[in-house]
Design a protein around this motif. Sequence first.
Motif, PDB file in Angstrom:
ATOM      1  N   THR A 201       0.877  -1.183   0.000  1.00  0.00           N
ATOM      2  CA  THR A 201       0.000   0.000   0.000  1.00  0.00           C
ATOM      3  C   THR A 201       0.910   1.227   0.000  1.00  0.00           C
ATOM      4  O   THR A 201       2.135   1.097   0.073  1.00  0.00           O
ATOM      5  CB  THR A 201      -0.908   0.048   1.249  1.00  0.00           C
ATOM      6  N   THR A 202       0.303   2.400  -0.059  1.00  0.00           N
ATOM      7  CA  THR A 202       1.138   3.607  -0.050  1.00  0.00           C
ATOM      8  C   THR A 202       1.833   3.745   1.308  1.00  0.00           C
ATOM      9  O   THR A 202       2.876   4.361   1.417  1.00  0.00           O
ATOM     10  CB  THR A 202       0.273   4.857  -0.322  1.00  0.00           C
ATOM     11  N   LYS A 203       1.218   3.146   2.346  1.00  0.00           N
ATOM     12  CA  LYS A 203       1.798   3.301   3.695  1.00  0.00           C
ATOM     13  C   LYS A 203       2.790   2.195   4.057  1.00  0.00           C
ATOM     14  O   LYS A 203       3.849   2.438   4.584  1.00  0.00           O
ATOM     15  CB  LYS A 203       0.676   3.353   4.719  1.00  0.00           C
ATOM     16  N   LYS A 204       2.398   0.934   3.821  1.00  0.00           N
ATOM     17  CA  LYS A 204       3.348  -0.131   4.170  1.00  0.00           C
ATOM     18  C   LYS A 204       3.122  -1.410   3.355  1.00  0.00           C
ATOM     19  O   LYS A 204       2.166  -1.523   2.592  1.00  0.00           O
ATOM     20  CB  LYS A 204       3.301  -0.430   5.662  1.00  0.00           C
ATOM     21  N   THR A 205       4.017  -2.346   3.547  1.00  0.00           N
ATOM     22  CA  THR A 205       3.959  -3.620   2.839  1.00  0.00           C
ATOM     23  C   THR A 205       3.861  -4.740   3.866  1.00  0.00           C
ATOM     24  O   THR A 205       4.552  -4.705   4.874  1.00  0.00           O
ATOM     25  CB  THR A 205       5.261  -3.790   2.027  1.00  0.00           C
ATOM     26  N   PHE A 206       2.957  -5.682   3.624  1.00  0.00           N
ATOM     27  CA  PHE A 206       2.914  -6.827   4.534  1.00  0.00           C
ATOM     28  C   PHE A 206       2.508  -8.091   3.784  1.00  0.00           C
ATOM     29  O   PHE A 206       1.966  -8.033   2.689  1.00  0.00           O
ATOM     30  CB  PHE A 206       1.973  -6.554   5.728  1.00  0.00           C
ATOM     31  N   ILE A 207       2.795  -9.235   4.433  1.00  0.00           N
ATOM     32  CA  ILE A 207       2.466 -10.527   3.823  1.00  0.00           C
ATOM     33  C   ILE A 207       1.408 -11.217   4.670  1.00  0.00           C
ATOM     34  O   ILE A 207       1.460 -11.166   5.901  1.00  0.00           O
ATOM     35  CB  ILE A 207       3.739 -11.396   3.711  1.00  0.00           C
ATOM     36  N   GLY A 208       0.438 -11.831   4.036  1.00  0.00           N
ATOM     37  CA  GLY A 208      -0.608 -12.525   4.784  1.00  0.00           C
ATOM     38  C   GLY A 208      -1.330 -13.515   3.891  1.00  0.00           C
ATOM     39  O   GLY A 208      -1.008 -13.646   2.703  1.00  0.00           O
ATOM     40  N   ASN A 209      -2.298 -14.224   4.462  1.00  0.00           N
ATOM     41  CA  ASN A 209      -3.075 -15.183   3.681  1.00  0.00           C
ATOM     42  C   ASN A 209      -4.464 -14.634   3.397  1.00  0.00           C
ATOM     43  O   ASN A 209      -5.143 -14.170   4.311  1.00  0.00           O
ATOM     44  CB  ASN A 209      -3.219 -16.502   4.441  1.00  0.00           C
ATOM     45  N   LEU A 219     -10.302  -7.428   0.015  1.00  0.00           N
ATOM     46  CA  LEU A 219      -9.702  -8.693   0.451  1.00  0.00           C
ATOM     47  C   LEU A 219      -9.669  -8.750   1.971  1.00  0.00           C
ATOM     48  O   LEU A 219      -9.368  -7.753   2.621  1.00  0.00           O
ATOM     49  CB  LEU A 219      -8.255  -8.782  -0.029  1.00  0.00           C
ATOM     50  N   ILE A 220      -9.967  -9.917   2.514  1.00  0.00           N
ATOM     51  CA  ILE A 220      -9.804 -10.108   3.951  1.00  0.00           C
ATOM     52  C   ILE A 220      -8.570 -10.988   4.122  1.00  0.00           C
ATOM     53  O   ILE A 220      -8.527 -12.126   3.650  1.00  0.00           O
ATOM     54  CB  ILE A 220     -11.041 -10.773   4.579  1.00  0.00           C
ATOM     55  N   ILE A 221      -7.572 -10.421   4.771  1.00  0.00           N
ATOM     56  CA  ILE A 221      -6.279 -11.100   4.860  1.00  0.00           C
ATOM     57  C   ILE A 221      -5.948 -11.429   6.304  1.00  0.00           C
ATOM     58  O   ILE A 221      -6.089 -10.583   7.187  1.00  0.00           O
ATOM     59  CB  ILE A 221      -5.188 -10.196   4.256  1.00  0.00           C
ATOM     60  N   LYS A 222      -5.549 -12.669   6.508  1.00  0.00           N
ATOM     61  CA  LYS A 222      -5.115 -13.060   7.851  1.00  0.00           C
ATOM     62  C   LYS A 222      -3.645 -12.685   7.968  1.00  0.00           C
ATOM     63  O   LYS A 222      -2.805 -13.167   7.220  1.00  0.00           O
ATOM     64  CB  LYS A 222      -5.325 -14.558   8.070  1.00  0.00           C
ATOM     65  N   TYR A 223      -3.397 -11.836   8.923  1.00  0.00           N
ATOM     66  CA  TYR A 223      -2.069 -11.286   9.100  1.00  0.00           C
ATOM     67  C   TYR A 223      -1.357 -12.103  10.169  1.00  0.00           C
ATOM     68  O   TYR A 223      -1.982 -12.851  10.914  1.00  0.00           O
ATOM     69  CB  TYR A 223      -2.247  -9.821   9.509  1.00  0.00           C
ATOM     70  N   LYS A 224      -0.032 -11.949  10.262  1.00  0.00           N
ATOM     71  CA  LYS A 224       0.721 -12.841  11.160  1.00  0.00           C
ATOM     72  C   LYS A 224       0.316 -12.760  12.632  1.00  0.00           C
ATOM     73  O   LYS A 224       0.404 -13.727  13.359  1.00  0.00           O
ATOM     74  CB  LYS A 224       2.214 -12.658  10.975  1.00  0.00           C
ATOM     75  N   ASN A 225      -0.201 -11.602  13.084  1.00  0.00           N
ATOM     76  CA  ASN A 225      -0.630 -11.516  14.480  1.00  0.00           C
ATOM     77  C   ASN A 225      -2.044 -12.069  14.664  1.00  0.00           C
ATOM     78  O   ASN A 225      -2.719 -11.794  15.645  1.00  0.00           O
ATOM     79  CB  ASN A 225      -0.561 -10.071  14.975  1.00  0.00           C
ATOM     80  N   LYS A 227      -4.713 -11.295  13.369  1.00  0.00           N
ATOM     81  CA  LYS A 227      -5.812 -10.356  13.137  1.00  0.00           C
ATOM     82  C   LYS A 227      -6.103 -10.308  11.639  1.00  0.00           C
ATOM     83  O   LYS A 227      -5.220 -10.493  10.817  1.00  0.00           O
ATOM     84  CB  LYS A 227      -5.395  -8.955  13.586  1.00  0.00           C
ATOM     85  N   ASN A 228      -7.358 -10.036  11.335  1.00  0.00           N
ATOM     86  CA  ASN A 228      -7.689  -9.892   9.915  1.00  0.00           C
ATOM     87  C   ASN A 228      -7.504  -8.451   9.474  1.00  0.00           C
ATOM     88  O   ASN A 228      -7.804  -7.528  10.214  1.00  0.00           O
ATOM     89  CB  ASN A 228      -9.152 -10.297   9.686  1.00  0.00           C
ATOM     90  N   LYS A 229      -7.025  -8.296   8.263  1.00  0.00           N
ATOM     91  CA  LYS A 229      -6.892  -6.964   7.696  1.00  0.00           C
ATOM     92  C   LYS A 229      -7.733  -6.881   6.449  1.00  0.00           C
ATOM     93  O   LYS A 229      -7.872  -7.853   5.721  1.00  0.00           O
ATOM     94  CB  LYS A 229      -5.438  -6.725   7.280  1.00  0.00           C
ATOM     95  N   ILE A 230      -8.286  -5.729   6.227  1.00  0.00           N
ATOM     96  CA  ILE A 230      -9.092  -5.522   5.026  1.00  0.00           C
ATOM     97  C   ILE A 230      -8.258  -4.705   4.042  1.00  0.00           C
ATOM     98  O   ILE A 230      -7.690  -3.687   4.423  1.00  0.00           O
ATOM     99  CB  ILE A 230     -10.367  -4.718   5.359  1.00  0.00           C
ATOM    100  N   VAL A 231      -8.166  -5.169   2.820  1.00  0.00           N
ATOM    101  CA  VAL A 231      -7.424  -4.410   1.810  1.00  0.00           C
ATOM    102  C   VAL A 231      -8.374  -3.963   0.716  1.00  0.00           C
ATOM    103  O   VAL A 231      -9.046  -4.785   0.099  1.00  0.00           O
ATOM    104  CB  VAL A 231      -6.284  -5.258   1.206  1.00  0.00           C
ATOM    105  N   GLU A 232      -8.448  -2.651   0.523  1.00  0.00           N
ATOM    106  CA  GLU A 232      -9.373  -2.106  -0.489  1.00  0.00           C
ATOM    107  C   GLU A 232      -8.683  -1.987  -1.829  1.00  0.00           C
ATOM    108  O   GLU A 232      -7.531  -1.641  -1.891  1.00  0.00           O
ATOM    109  CB  GLU A 232      -9.855  -0.729  -0.056  1.00  0.00           C
TER     110      GLU A 232
END
Length: 232
Positions: A201-209, A219-225, A227-232
């Motif tokens: 994203t413009t703010k940061k980069t992360f890896i998830g499922n 997208l609903i992404i399961k992040y390493k902690n 928690k779910n993250k929503i990506v628009e």
Amino acid sequence: MVFKTYHFKSISSTQDKAKEFASKGLENIAVISDVQTKARGRFKRKWHSSRGGLWMSILVKPGNMGKMQYLTFCAAIAAADSIKKLSKLNVKIKWPNDVHYNRKKLCGILTEGHFGKNDYAIIGIGINTNQTKFSNDIKNTAASIKSITHKNTDIKKLSQIITTNFFNLYNNYYCKNKFEEIMQKWKSNSDTIGKKVKVITTKKTFIGNVINIDEDCNLIIKYKNKKNKIVE
Ligand code: BTN
């Protein structure tokens, strides 16, 4: 539905030509050009549009502009199904709007909404079709139908199948608010769900499922902690 197609040899961008037609009161049309001299992709990126590709924009004026992400989905389904039918390639949709074959991008989609006295949407579809050479900046990530199958595709036929497919989805589902049906078709053509992804994203980069996609097409992404993250 009856739709009209306008064909050009060379114009700056089929998106801009479709906008011009919208200002003249037209709708439900497809604009195609053999070459585009100033084509754009998402995030204002340059889009390579030499001869040999299918460069088209579809102009619609839906009553409901609040679900425009689903117009992008309709275009991606239409493009994937048409390439499968004509070229027998098992292509997949990569969220939100690319059609890929073996991780290489064959098709990109750009949906632009215009809001004013008359609201309308222009859905641009670019398909690398018969090109065999790619410039350095995309040669590792892009492919054309010909670079994979070593066969020429009839661009006119491909454009007709895609436009017919798109307007079928648009009339039967989008205009009738049947978004769940569009989502089902998108999911059955996509290999994004279940995949490990790198999100930039413009703010940061992360890896998830990717665990799912919500009704706003995020997208609903399961992040390493966990928690779910929503990506628009
Ligand atoms: C992307 O993947 O970034 C979207 C690419 C969209 C390209 C198409 S080609 C036809 C239409 N005219 C443009 O200027 N862009 C779109």
